[in-house]
Design a protein around this motif. Structure first.
Motif, short mmCIF file in Angstrom:
data_model
loop_
_atom_site.label_atom_id
_atom_site.label_comp_id
_atom_site.label_asym_id
_atom_site.label_seq_id
_atom_site.Cartn_x
_atom_site.Cartn_y
_atom_site.Cartn_z
N SER A 3 0.83 -1.21 0.00
CA SER A 3 0.00 0.00 0.00
C SER A 3 0.86 1.25 0.00
O SER A 3 0.51 2.25 -0.64
CB SER A 3 -0.94 0.00 1.20
N LEU A 4 2.00 1.22 0.71
CA LEU A 4 2.90 2.37 0.70
C LEU A 4 3.50 2.59 -0.69
O LEU A 4 3.60 3.72 -1.17
CB LEU A 4 4.03 2.18 1.72
N ALA A 10 1.14 6.72 -6.77
CA ALA A 10 0.04 7.67 -6.98
C ALA A 10 0.53 9.10 -6.79
O ALA A 10 0.14 10.01 -7.54
CB ALA A 10 -1.10 7.36 -6.03
N TYR A 11 1.38 9.31 -5.78
CA TYR A 11 1.93 10.65 -5.56
C TYR A 11 2.79 11.08 -6.74
O TYR A 11 2.77 12.24 -7.13
CB TYR A 11 2.77 10.68 -4.28
N GLU A 62 9.14 7.29 0.81
CA GLU A 62 10.34 6.47 0.56
C GLU A 62 11.02 6.10 1.87
O GLU A 62 11.49 4.98 2.03
CB GLU A 62 11.30 7.22 -0.36
N SER A 63 11.08 7.04 2.81
CA SER A 63 11.72 6.73 4.10
C SER A 63 10.89 5.70 4.87
O SER A 63 11.44 4.81 5.52
CB SER A 63 11.91 8.00 4.93
N GLN A 64 9.55 5.80 4.80
CA GLN A 64 8.70 4.81 5.46
C GLN A 64 8.90 3.42 4.85
O GLN A 64 8.97 2.42 5.57
CB GLN A 64 7.23 5.20 5.34
#
Length: 100
Positions: A3-4, A10-11, A62-64
């Motif tokens: 999902s991330l 999408a972003y 990206e960090s997540q």
């Protein structure tokens, strides 16, 4: 994790600026879309106000994703250590030996 990554994609595809609210086509689609679905159709996905805002949102995701991948690599080691601790505990307690 999936999902991330989907949200990051999408972003990356999301536009910068605001939608043209004076566009008669989008206004008509939005009107009929609201009638059918009950919510805004054209402006359903907010736009980023600036390139900087878009870049910051993508970097945050990206960090997540990086943190989650790092945690997933460590998970088998944690599970193995917990199993060893449990086995050592069961070997020491009197009812653990009776069960074996």
């Amino acid at each position: 994790l999936a999902s991330l990554e989907a949200r990051k994609e999408a972003y990356e595809n999301r536009r910068i600026g605001s939608p043209d609210k004076n566009n008669p086509f989008s206004a008509a689609v939005n009107f009929f879309g609201k009638a059918v679905t009950g919510h805004s159709v054209v402006n359903n996905h907010p736009y980023f106000d600036s390139r900087q805002e878009k870049r910051e949102a993508i970097e945050d995701l990206e960090s997540q994703i990086t943190d989650l991948k790092a945690a997933m690599v460590q998970t088998p080691d944690v599970i193995d250590q917990a199993q060893k601790n449990y086995n050592a505990f069961v070997a020491r307690v009197p009812w653990g030996q009776a069960a074996n």
